[in-house]
Design a protein around this motif. Structure first.
Motif, PDB file in Angstrom:
ATOM      1  N   LYS A 164       0.502  -1.406  -0.101  1.00 57.08           N
ATOM      2  CA  LYS A 164       0.161   0.474   0.392  1.00 57.08           C
ATOM      3  C   LYS A 164       1.117   1.132  -0.093  1.00 57.08           C
ATOM      4  O   LYS A 164       0.288   2.602  -0.502  1.00 57.08           O
ATOM      5  CB  LYS A 164      -1.378   0.163   1.331  1.00 57.08           C
ATOM      6  N   THR A 167       4.753   2.230  -5.050  1.00 56.76           N
ATOM      7  CA  THR A 167       4.031   2.829  -6.080  1.00 56.76           C
ATOM      8  C   THR A 167       4.175   2.156  -7.283  1.00 56.76           C
ATOM      9  O   THR A 167       5.672   1.767  -7.537  1.00 56.76           O
ATOM     10  CB  THR A 167       4.262   4.435  -6.670  1.00 56.76           C
ATOM     11  N   TYR A 168       3.410   1.258  -8.248  1.00 60.32           N
ATOM     12  CA  TYR A 168       3.551   0.017  -9.138  1.00 60.32           C
ATOM     13  C   TYR A 168       2.214   0.046 -10.013  1.00 60.32           C
ATOM     14  O   TYR A 168       1.523   0.808  -9.568  1.00 60.32           O
ATOM     15  CB  TYR A 168       4.278  -0.626  -8.551  1.00 60.32           C
ATOM     16  N   ASP A 169       3.083  -0.402 -10.854  1.00 62.39           N
ATOM     17  CA  ASP A 169       1.994  -0.799 -12.261  1.00 62.39           C
ATOM     18  C   ASP A 169       1.187  -2.278 -11.479  1.00 62.39           C
ATOM     19  O   ASP A 169       1.561  -2.574 -11.868  1.00 62.39           O
ATOM     20  CB  ASP A 169       2.533  -0.605 -13.372  1.00 62.39           C
ATOM     21  N   SER A 170      -0.050  -1.903 -11.155  1.00 57.47           N
ATOM     22  CA  SER A 170      -0.461  -2.992 -10.687  1.00 57.47           C
ATOM     23  C   SER A 170      -1.238  -4.117 -12.243  1.00 57.47           C
ATOM     24  O   SER A 170      -1.270  -3.193 -13.318  1.00 57.47           O
ATOM     25  CB  SER A 170      -2.206  -2.594  -9.810  1.00 57.47           C
ATOM     26  N   ASP A 208      -0.842  -8.239  -4.894  1.00 57.38           N
ATOM     27  CA  ASP A 208      -0.887  -7.572  -4.621  1.00 57.38           C
ATOM     28  C   ASP A 208      -2.963  -7.843  -4.186  1.00 57.38           C
ATOM     29  O   ASP A 208      -3.919  -6.898  -4.018  1.00 57.38           O
ATOM     30  CB  ASP A 208      -1.221  -6.461  -4.746  1.00 57.38           C
ATOM     31  N   ASP A 210      -6.313  -8.033  -1.517  1.00 54.59           N
ATOM     32  CA  ASP A 210      -6.509  -7.886  -0.901  1.00 54.59           C
ATOM     33  C   ASP A 210      -7.783  -8.141  -0.078  1.00 54.59           C
ATOM     34  O   ASP A 210      -7.682  -7.847   1.110  1.00 54.59           O
ATOM     35  CB  ASP A 210      -6.009  -5.958  -1.086  1.00 54.59           C
ATOM     36  N   ASP A 280      -7.606  -5.760  -5.433  1.00 56.08           N
ATOM     37  CA  ASP A 280      -6.048  -5.446  -5.065  1.00 56.08           C
ATOM     38  C   ASP A 280      -5.665  -4.051  -4.098  1.00 56.08           C
ATOM     39  O   ASP A 280      -6.634  -3.718  -3.909  1.00 56.08           O
ATOM     40  CB  ASP A 280      -5.009  -5.034  -6.340  1.00 56.08           C
ATOM     41  N   GLN A 282      -4.416  -1.495  -4.798  1.00 57.62           N
ATOM     42  CA  GLN A 282      -4.985  -0.512  -5.441  1.00 57.62           C
ATOM     43  C   GLN A 282      -6.507   0.099  -5.653  1.00 57.62           C
ATOM     44  O   GLN A 282      -6.692   1.171  -5.884  1.00 57.62           O
ATOM     45  CB  GLN A 282      -3.864  -0.525  -6.548  1.00 57.62           C
ATOM     46  N   ASN A 284      -7.632  -2.010  -7.423  1.00 61.12           N
ATOM     47  CA  ASN A 284      -8.144  -2.638  -8.788  1.00 61.12           C
ATOM     48  C   ASN A 284      -9.428  -3.553  -8.533  1.00 61.12           C
ATOM     49  O   ASN A 284      -8.799  -4.156  -7.869  1.00 61.12           O
ATOM     50  CB  ASN A 284      -7.282  -2.686  -9.661  1.00 61.12           C
TER      51      ASN A 284
END
Length: 354
Positions: A164, A167-170, A208, A210, A280, A282, A284
């Motif tokens: 959480k 920063t990254y591209d899920s 990721d 969740d 996830d 983020q 999404n």
């Protein structure tokens, strides 16, 4: 001057807040795709467990940097027994770095308790395999090392998913299959009359996952839905550990199976849609649905049944006969066969699957 001073203070405060929330990966690599263990339920050493952090599979002696800026709060062994838990660890504010190497001539101590460290700039320690990251012989010597960095946000029992803060591209979760087992039969459509087990299989490349939710439409009172697997509801997560089968390694997407059993006897006759939603860290999400029918008006008629040889015929050698039953049904459902002796006593009961 008074208003000017307040304005400057507010400006500095905002910059400080932004700096505290920014995060850099503590070690270099292709993260989170190549994490060796993600946050959440998992099987370890043959037992169900809940992993409070994420694991970076790096070589012993890899230099570890502060993921977020803050003050060093703790340095040292987690327990007096150096072979358990996170071993030698460092805590910076709420962030915990575990399985580190203790200071030595080769790997000197890099920070002191109370020191301020900068995210992505200040080296804080060296990765290792202390604590339960190693296997030990009966005499206490190391049998095998599993070197990695364990990174955790918050104390054990109330930790949050460390992903959480990065920063990254899920990759967005992929629900591969949703299947129903138990008292279900695929005829012209999926029929359910009894206890049903759901198996939802989900893959996440960025590891990721969740929250998982099962919902039923139309819903009925007493159905047991909706069902939620929330990794951040600690009590809920632990009560469902045995209903989750999770696997993660460095080279493959995370694989998670979520199981739930319900009784369609609590539902009235009709058509239903079960929907699985995977979200996830983020936010999404993706969904996948499966439909089934509950029909309590359907009748099953056993039109023909023959047993060969006779079920209770004794053998001279004391062995039991193998009994074959040939049957014809008016409906393609799964009947229960009951066998009675000549006195009318029930001697055996079993289900026949079509």
């Amino acid at each position: 001057m008074r208003y000017k001073f307040c304005g400057i203070f507010f400006f500095v405060s905002v910059l400080l807040t932004v700096k505290l929330s920014a995060a850099d990966w503590p070690v270099s690599g292709n993260w989170p795709q190549e994490l060796s263990s993600d946050f959440g339920p998992r099987m370890i050493k043959g037992k169900f467990d809940f992993h409070d952090g994420i694991d970076f599979p790096v070589l012993k002696g890899t230099k570890v940097f502060a993921a977020r800026s803050g003050y060093v709060k703790e340095i040292g062994w987690q327990d007096t027994d150096e072979k358990i838990g996170l071993g030698y660890r460092i805590r910076i504010e709420d962030d915990i770095y575990g399985h580190l190497l203790p200071p030595s001539d080769t790997y000197p101590q890099l920070v002191e308790k109370g020191q301020w460290v900068e995210a992505g700039i200040t080296p804080i320690g060296w990765s290792g395999a202390t604590g339960n990251a190693s296997e030990y012989n009966t005499d206490g010597t190391v049998k095998k090392e599993h070197s990695h960095l364990h990174f955790q946000v918050g104390p054990t029992g109330s930790a949050t998913n460390p992903l959480k803060i990065f920063t990254y591209d899920s990759s967005i979760p992929q629900i591969k299959t949703v299947e129903l087992y138990g008292d279900v039969v695929p005829v012209d459509k999926l029929r359910a009359n009894g206890k049903i087990k759901i198996d939802a299989y989900i893959e996440t490349i960025t590891k990721d996952l969740d929250v998982i939710e099962f919902s039923l439409s139309p819903d009925r009172a007493g159905s047991g839905f909706p069902v939620k697997f929330d990794y951040h509801n600690w009590d809920s997560a632990h009560s469902t550990l045995e209903r989750v089968k999770s696997y993660t390694d460095q080279v493959s997407p995370a694989e998670d199976h979520f199981f739930y059993e319900f009784d369609s006897g609590n539902l009235s006759s009709g058509d239903y849609t079960l929907t699985v939603k995977a979200t996830d860290v983020q936010g999404n999400s993706t969904t996948k649905s499966i439909s089934f029918t509950v029909d309590w008006t359907a009748k099953i008629k056993l039109e023909k049944a023959e047993a060969s040889p006779e079920i209770f015929s004794p053998n001279s050698d004391g062995t039991k006969d193998k009994t074959e039953i040939t049957y014809t049904l008016s409906e393609e459902l799964a009947p229960v066969v009951e066998i009675y002796n000549e006195k009318g006593d029930l001697v055996r009961e079993f289900s026949i699957r079509t």
